[in-house]
Design an enzyme around this catalytic site. Structure first.
Site, short mmCIF file in Angstrom:
data_model
loop_
_atom_site.label_atom_id
_atom_site.label_comp_id
_atom_site.label_asym_id
_atom_site.label_seq_id
_atom_site.Cartn_x
_atom_site.Cartn_y
_atom_site.Cartn_z
N HIS A 53 0.82 -1.22 0.00
CA HIS A 53 0.00 0.00 0.00
C HIS A 53 0.86 1.26 0.00
O HIS A 53 0.54 2.25 0.68
CB HIS A 53 -0.97 0.02 1.20
CG HIS A 53 -1.98 -1.08 1.17
ND1 HIS A 53 -3.20 -0.97 0.54
CD2 HIS A 53 -1.95 -2.35 1.66
CE1 HIS A 53 -3.88 -2.09 0.67
NE2 HIS A 53 -3.14 -2.95 1.34
N ASN A 125 -10.17 -2.80 2.73
CA ASN A 125 -9.93 -2.72 1.29
C ASN A 125 -11.24 -2.41 0.58
O ASN A 125 -12.30 -2.36 1.20
CB ASN A 125 -9.38 -4.07 0.78
CG ASN A 125 -7.91 -4.26 1.12
OD1 ASN A 125 -7.12 -3.32 1.11
ND2 ASN A 125 -7.55 -5.49 1.41
#
Ligand code: NDP
Length: 475
Positions: A53, A125
């Site tokens: 990420h 997510n």
């Protein structure tokens, strides 16, 4: 009157254009501390990028609770009428910090709520499930998403080799390769807490919960071809879209909803409700509306407020807690550990990470401690000097767990096919064609034996799934 520029020590600077040299053509002098300081500081302008990420965009906003769910939770931030400031960081998973936004990947959806009872972080997510269900496999999985150490190239072979040997990944792989695997913008994605968490009410009763944030902008996606032309012109397409929309007052919103499962229901559930590769079917566990989330403020400084933002599912508040989900259990350890390494021991005192409530720990010292507390004799616990004390009223109800320690094979008796099948069957013809074509693109260069092994897994999901992929591949 203009402010006088100073050194970091606060001393006025007479010249910020010319370095100090011996003669006008001469070499620079070591005593030009300001030149040395500027170069040395520049060398330290980056912190290690997140291992996963790394590329992200963030914005501040507000969570407003519009419905009464007090029967499930005593969390103050989840009571009807409550408004809580939040930070939301979107990201891609695999690419490095400079990666293009419009890439096929899962999107991170990390939330930090600054509640009156401390920070609550929900680090999810845009997908309700994940590729693996045991964190023991997480570093292996991430290696397949990153670069081959020899070629320094991303490797389709590594990805499909791992996936084809890990049937639990089928659900998430199907979502990733579907139209939703390439969102048009961050405003057009749903967010999912993904893990099962728990809610605890004022009678100290526990309920299992899934958190959902449904985009009110609608789901919108782009094709691989459209992404190619976007990336050719703009690598920051999602950052730009988010920043510019908030800047012009077009604030994105999400409907905040939950699913609830009682402890009794969990015991009789046909699948493991703490398995991160599974959703809770809406028909069995209906969505319950809770409130609305709005993003309404761009960060003033990207580095300070987004790059240094440190999310961790370990941050919970009274009335919201963990579950036995093995992946969640591991993230409770690994996220704060990543922040201590990446940002520093005292990352939680940085303005973007600091809770709005008073923090009373007995932590001491450590690199870069910039907090000066009033002197106290109560610097250990227990003490006789009126230091902060524990409060048993915050204790959670006891949780019964299995008591025979072993490495249980998570694949035995686990149905990895029904839920991807349900997803496949709700896709229309156009979505199925996109799925087949995206898989074909992603399998470019993958050895035939690995392709065949993956197709055998698709076959178990649905014969049409395998047939569609084979046709796209020309097999
Ligand atoms: P439902 O028909 O009640 O729900 C289907 C869900 O699938 C909807 O929430 C929809 O999201 C979502 N969806 C539709 N197309 C896609 C896609 N291409 N990629 C990802 N999600 C999609 O059925 P069930 O609850 O029984 O679930 C059936 C399957 O739907 C599951 O096996 C799972 O794969 C998928 N799903 C289920 C979710 C859940 O929490 N139950 C959440 C997301 C997906 P939307 O309403 O926003 O369009």
């Amino acid at each position: 009157m203009k402010k006088i520029m100073t050194t970091t020590g606060g001393n006025p600077i007479a010249d910020n254009q010319n370095s100090l040299t011996a003669g006008d053509r001469g070499p620079v002098l070591l005593q030009d501390y300001q030149l040395i300081q500027k170069l040395a500081h520049q060398n330290r302008e980056r912190i290690p990028e997140r291992v996963v990420h790394a590329k992200g965009s963030g914005a501040f906003g507000e969570l407003e609770i519009t419905e009464d769910i007090s029967q499930y939770t005593k969390a103050k931030a989840l009571q009807k009428g409550e408004k809580t400031k939040l930070l939301l960081r979107f990201s891609t998973v695999a690419g490095e910090r400079g990666a293009a936004d419009a890439e096929r990947d899962v999107r991170g959806f990390a939330l930090k709520f600054y509640t009156k009872e401390g920070n609550w972080d929900l680090v999810g997510n845009n997908t309700p499930v994940f590729f693996v269900r045991d964190a023991y496999k997480f570093p292996d999985f991430i290696h397949t998403q990153k670069r081959d150490p020899y070629s320094n190239l991303r490797s389709n072979t590594a990805m499909w080799d791992f996936w084809s040997l890990s049937p639990e990944s089928l659900h998430q792989v199907t979502i990733l390769m579907s139209d939703r695997g390439l969102p048009k913008s961050f405003r057009n994605i749903n967010g999912y807490g993904s893990h099962t968490y728990s809610l605890i009410n004022d009678k100290n009763e526990r309920f299992w919960v899934k958190f959902h944030f449904k985009t009110l902008q609608g789901i919108e996606t782009i094709t691989n071809k459209e992404a190619e032309s976007i990336v050719g012109k703009d690598r920051e397409s999602n950052q730009r879209d988010l920043f510019e929309n908030i800047e012009k007052g077009n604030f994105p919103k999400w409907s905040f909803e939950i699913q609830i499962m009682t402890e009794e229901q969990a015991q009789s559930c046909s699948f493991n409700p703490f398995d991160l590769t599974k959703v809770w079917p809406h028909g069995d566990y209906p969505m319950i509306k809770v409130g609305t989330m709005t993003l309404n403020e761009n960060p003033k400084n990207y580095f300070a407020q987004v790059e240094q933002a440190s999310f961790s599912p370990s941050n919970i508040v009274p009335g919201i807690s963990y579950s036995p989900d093995k992946m969640l259990q591991a993230r409770i350890f690994s996220y704060p550990d990543a922040q201590r390494y990446r940002v520093g021991t005292h990352y939680e005192i940085l303005p973007v990470n600091r809770p709005i409530v008073e923090v009373n720990t007995y932590n001491l010292d450590g690199s870069m401690n910039f907090q000066v507390k009033e002197p106290t004799k109560a610097f250990y616990e227990p003490n006789s000097f009126d230091g902060p004390v524990e409060d048993s009223s915050f204790a959670e109800p006891a949780l019964a767990v299995g008591d025979v320690a072993d490495r249980y094979n998570h694949r035995i008796g686990n149905d990895d096919f029904s839920q991807p099948r349900a997803l496949f069957l709700l896709m229309n013809e156009n979505q199925k064609e996109q799925l087949f074509s995206n898989i074909k693109d992603a399998m470019d260069g993958v050895p035939r034996n690995i392709v065949d092994r993956q197709i055998a897994l698709f076959e178990q999901v649905h014969p049409d799934y395998a047939a569609g992929v084979k046709k796209a591949l020309g097999i």
